[in-house]
Design an enzyme around this catalytic site. Sequence first.
Site, mmCIF file in Angstrom:
data_model
loop_
_atom_site.group_PDB
_atom_site.id
_atom_site.type_symbol
_atom_site.label_atom_id
_atom_site.label_comp_id
_atom_site.label_asym_id
_atom_site.label_seq_id
_atom_site.Cartn_x
_atom_site.Cartn_y
_atom_site.Cartn_z
ATOM 1 N N ILE A 22 82.977 144.777 92.270
ATOM 2 C CA ILE A 22 82.993 145.808 93.318
ATOM 3 C C ILE A 22 83.629 145.266 94.602
ATOM 4 O O ILE A 22 84.404 145.971 95.270
ATOM 5 C CB ILE A 22 81.551 146.304 93.566
ATOM 6 C CG1 ILE A 22 81.093 147.163 92.369
ATOM 7 C CG2 ILE A 22 81.460 147.089 94.872
ATOM 8 C CD1 ILE A 22 79.625 147.554 92.392
ATOM 9 N N ASP A 67 78.795 129.873 100.698
ATOM 10 C CA ASP A 67 77.599 130.341 99.998
ATOM 11 C C ASP A 67 76.773 131.095 101.034
ATOM 12 O O ASP A 67 76.403 130.522 102.065
ATOM 13 C CB ASP A 67 76.812 129.133 99.450
ATOM 14 C CG ASP A 67 75.667 129.562 98.537
ATOM 15 O OD1 ASP A 67 74.997 130.572 98.837
ATOM 16 O OD2 ASP A 67 75.443 128.878 97.519
ATOM 17 N N SER A 146 73.676 148.137 98.203
ATOM 18 C CA SER A 146 72.309 148.127 97.658
ATOM 19 C C SER A 146 72.381 148.582 96.196
ATOM 20 O O SER A 146 73.311 148.208 95.470
ATOM 21 C CB SER A 146 71.388 149.002 98.523
ATOM 22 O OG SER A 146 71.642 150.360 98.338
ATOM 23 N N LYS A 164 66.969 144.336 97.274
ATOM 24 C CA LYS A 164 67.784 145.487 97.681
ATOM 25 C C LYS A 164 66.958 146.470 98.521
ATOM 26 O O LYS A 164 67.490 147.098 99.440
ATOM 27 C CB LYS A 164 68.367 146.183 96.455
ATOM 28 C CG LYS A 164 69.335 145.316 95.653
ATOM 29 C CD LYS A 164 70.623 145.025 96.399
ATOM 30 C CE LYS A 164 71.682 144.418 95.489
ATOM 31 N NZ LYS A 164 72.926 144.102 96.192
ATOM 32 N N ILE A 193 78.261 150.677 87.333
ATOM 33 C CA ILE A 193 79.716 150.664 87.506
ATOM 34 C C ILE A 193 80.338 149.960 86.301
ATOM 35 O O ILE A 193 80.161 148.745 86.108
ATOM 36 C CB ILE A 193 80.087 149.975 88.846
ATOM 37 C CG1 ILE A 193 79.382 150.697 90.018
ATOM 38 C CG2 ILE A 193 81.605 149.969 89.034
ATOM 39 C CD1 ILE A 193 79.656 152.196 90.131
#
Length: 267
Positions: A22, A67, A146, A164, A193
Amino acid sequence: MTFTSDALAGRVALITGGGSGIGFGIAKAMAAAGAKLVLASRNAERLDAAVKELTGLGAEVIAVQADVRNYEAVEHAVARAVEAFGSLDIVIANAAGNFVVPAAEMSPNAWKTVIDIDLNGTYFCARASHAALKASSFGGRFIAISTTRALEGWPGCAHAGAAKAGIMSLIRTLCGEWGKDGIRCNTIAPGAIGDTEGVKRIYEDAGRKELELSSIPLGEFGRTADIANAAVFLCSDAGSYVTGADIVVDGGRNRSRSSTGVAVPAK
Ligand code: NAP
Ligand code: COA
């Protein structure tokens, strides 16, 4: 072309986890809309490949190895964005870690690892970028990714679900605190997704693809481009009055679940 090529002209966007899935989809869409990009994540090879592909598409892009569990590394990524491009207008806190393990079998360090990446990493990105976003001449944008699973309970992913949900609360607080600084703070909640490793691993490899598809009213998995389109909208002038929102992009999946979070088959 979904948006005009100048929808994000002049803006600089930092995308954590921008080298894959994403995050990479958002990077491609933002570059096509005229933004300059900073990709930040751990794996230098993955970042280099993403930079190469985006540069080939005409984007102005740099990568910073970082990171998100390390606050100094996040601060460095923000500083590099401002140094390289002169401002930072958009931050997409997209980096995350997740794996399926029942809560009763999860090691304390497994829990801590996912909370550190997802929740603490998102806060670190917000804290480190506040001053730069406040200085943005476009009105800063902070977006965290989220999931619709955050508030419905997520059997097998207690750590990611809790992280989340924490991110959603954090963003609502930042909306209240940072509006006076012109910074719009929103979450985007993707459903499943299809063109991502996670969905391949969690649904397809686990033999749950058909079951999952049957719980999505639109009958198909989403695409990274669907999430990217929501992000471009929120970061463009068209999204300037949207803050404190959770934009759900899930083909209606969260509306076809019972109050227990269990999928109600569409047929
Ligand atoms: P992905 O391809 O595995 O992307 C995760 C990215 O995060 C990678 O680029 C990874 O890069 C980076 N990352 C992981 N740990 C990091 C760390 N400690 N520091 C910095 N970067 C780190 O996953 P995705 O499916 O695209 O997920 C992107 C976002 O969408 C996540 O927030 C995820 O929770 C959310 N989401 C995804 C779905 C879905 O269907 N895929 C659904 C709902 C929500 P490095 O390995 O280079 O660090
Ligand atoms: N099942 C159960 N526990 C697991 C696990 C799994 N599949 N994967 C990791 N863990 C545990 C480890 O055993 C370790 O706990 P321990 O010390 O008690 O043994 C802890 O989680 C940390 O694992 P480690 O591999 O050291 O973490 P890391 O920092 O190297 O990697 C992860 C982070 C585990 C989140 C890794 O999966 C990752 O980098 N993910 C990024 C990509 C991703 O998850 N994409 C989906 C996005 S939603």
